[in-house]
Write a protein that holds these residues in place. Sequence first.
Motif, short mmCIF file in Angstrom:
data_model
loop_
_atom_site.label_atom_id
_atom_site.label_comp_id
_atom_site.label_asym_id
_atom_site.label_seq_id
_atom_site.Cartn_x
_atom_site.Cartn_y
_atom_site.Cartn_z
N VAL A 1 0.83 -1.21 0.00
CA VAL A 1 0.00 0.00 0.00
C VAL A 1 0.86 1.26 0.00
N ARG A 2 0.42 2.27 -0.74
CA ARG A 2 1.11 3.55 -0.82
C ARG A 2 0.11 4.67 -0.52
N TRP A 3 0.62 5.70 0.17
CA TRP A 3 -0.21 6.84 0.52
C TRP A 3 0.38 8.10 -0.09
N PRO A 4 -0.18 8.54 -1.22
CA PRO A 4 0.30 9.78 -1.82
C PRO A 4 -0.22 10.94 -0.99
N HIS A 5 0.69 11.61 -0.25
CA HIS A 5 0.30 12.66 0.69
C HIS A 5 0.59 14.02 0.06
N PRO A 6 -0.37 14.96 0.13
CA PRO A 6 -0.19 16.26 -0.54
C PRO A 6 1.09 16.99 -0.12
N GLU A 7 1.49 16.87 1.16
CA GLU A 7 2.69 17.61 1.58
C GLU A 7 3.91 16.71 1.74
N ARG A 8 3.67 15.48 2.19
CA ARG A 8 4.83 14.65 2.55
C ARG A 8 5.22 13.65 1.47
N GLY A 9 4.63 13.78 0.29
CA GLY A 9 4.96 12.85 -0.79
C GLY A 9 4.42 11.47 -0.52
N MET A 10 5.10 10.44 -1.01
CA MET A 10 4.63 9.07 -0.83
C MET A 10 4.99 8.60 0.58
N VAL A 11 4.00 8.40 1.42
CA VAL A 11 4.27 7.97 2.80
C VAL A 11 4.41 6.46 2.84
N SER A 12 5.44 5.98 3.56
CA SER A 12 5.72 4.55 3.63
C SER A 12 4.74 3.84 4.57
N PRO A 13 4.34 2.61 4.21
CA PRO A 13 3.42 1.87 5.08
C PRO A 13 3.97 1.68 6.49
N ALA A 14 5.31 1.63 6.63
CA ALA A 14 5.91 1.49 7.95
C ALA A 14 5.50 2.65 8.86
N ASP A 15 5.19 3.80 8.26
CA ASP A 15 4.82 4.98 9.04
C ASP A 15 3.33 5.05 9.37
N PHE A 16 2.49 4.34 8.62
CA PHE A 16 1.06 4.48 8.93
C PHE A 16 0.33 3.17 9.24
N ILE A 17 0.89 2.01 8.86
CA ILE A 17 0.22 0.75 9.23
C ILE A 17 0.13 0.61 10.76
N PRO A 18 1.22 0.90 11.52
CA PRO A 18 1.10 0.81 12.98
C PRO A 18 0.02 1.73 13.55
N VAL A 19 -0.11 2.93 12.99
CA VAL A 19 -1.16 3.85 13.44
C VAL A 19 -2.53 3.27 13.09
N ALA A 20 -2.64 2.72 11.88
CA ALA A 20 -3.91 2.12 11.46
C ALA A 20 -4.28 0.95 12.38
N GLU A 21 -3.27 0.22 12.84
CA GLU A 21 -3.54 -0.92 13.74
C GLU A 21 -3.96 -0.43 15.12
N ASP A 22 -3.31 0.62 15.62
CA ASP A 22 -3.64 1.15 16.95
C ASP A 22 -5.04 1.76 17.00
N THR A 23 -5.51 2.26 15.87
CA THR A 23 -6.75 3.02 15.86
C THR A 23 -7.93 2.23 15.28
N GLY A 24 -7.68 1.00 14.84
CA GLY A 24 -8.76 0.20 14.26
C GLY A 24 -9.02 0.53 12.80
N LEU A 25 -8.32 1.55 12.25
CA LEU A 25 -8.51 1.90 10.85
C LEU A 25 -8.03 0.80 9.91
N ILE A 26 -7.23 -0.14 10.44
CA ILE A 26 -6.63 -1.18 9.61
C ILE A 26 -7.68 -2.04 8.90
N ASN A 27 -8.83 -2.22 9.52
CA ASN A 27 -9.85 -3.06 8.88
C ASN A 27 -10.39 -2.42 7.60
N ALA A 28 -10.72 -1.12 7.67
CA ALA A 28 -11.19 -0.42 6.48
C ALA A 28 -10.07 -0.33 5.44
#
Length: 287
Positions: free
Chosen positions: A62-89
Amino acid sequence: RAKSETRGTFSFFEPGMDARAQTRRKIEIELRGAIQNEVLRPHYQPLIGLSNGRITGCEALVRWPHPERGMVSPADFIPVAEDTGLINALGAQVLKRACQDAAAWPDDVRVAVNLSPLQFRAGNLLSVVMDVLKQTGLPPKRLELEITETLLLEKSSQVIATLHALRALGVRISMDDFGTGYSSLSYLRSFPFDKIKIDQSFVRGLCSNRELQAIVRSIISLGMGLGVTITAEGVETETELSWLRAEGCHEAQGFLFSAARPNPEIIDLLSVQSGAGKTGGSAVQVA
Ligand code: C2E
Ligand code: MG
Ligand code: MG
Ligand code: MG
């Protein structure tokens, strides 16, 4: 000077925590928006069969094209998605998009999708997968689901049942990052799977390190004994590739062949391969 030092004391004790918590909160809010607007996209990294150099499948990363930070790495947002329950969606979106994309690829090319242990805990994973396969028309045998050893730690009967049900559909299960988890080898008996992916930390520097060679050799022979496919991750050099091929490793993935690329580029690669015919020719450079 003295004044500012005193004032600074409050944040001096936990400045890191504050900043980290704030960053995570910001990522969470932005990630929620990105999921809502469906801006996350899988890129695809080819998996190469070592017997003929052909692309056997592609892993969705998965890739996250971010308007300011460019392509954000999954290593930076998968853990957040897991902590917040967003990982299912998030996971359901990646799965659907990956199956949609793969449905238009040649029918001998599989797609591999990473699953978080939390997607198993949600309790509806089997129906999510079945719905996506039905909606996209992708044959189950062309879908591989990558799980990690963390999932197996709890020895949950619900997890085992779900894995069996997925395999009964014809979906393949891969053990990702093999050798880096904390679980014991005994799970190999109770959990059904079709592929072992040797973690890249064992592959990098392999050629000049006897310990790594011994580890990788034993994983390959373990995999062969179990009758599963063995894939090496993180292959970056020709010498690593030829060593792995000589040891009987089935498949490889890594920057030597290609990094993850957007779907249109993968379609081009795959059409070159199809053009080269079913038996010869490979789309990526193989020694
Ligand atoms: P992974 O599943 O083990 O994926 C392999 C990672 O290694 C990818 O990083 C890939 O770009 C990188 N890689 C591939 N070949 C090489 C190589 O030759 N050298 C080096 N140094 N690296 C290589 P990426 O894309 O940053 O993904 C990191 C991790 O994030 C993945 O590790 C996976 O655990 C997770 N991830 C990615 N997409 C998803 C997703 O859709 N869902 C979930 N739950 N996790 C995901
Ligand atoms: Mg993976
Ligand atoms: Mg991996
Ligand atoms: Mg990994």
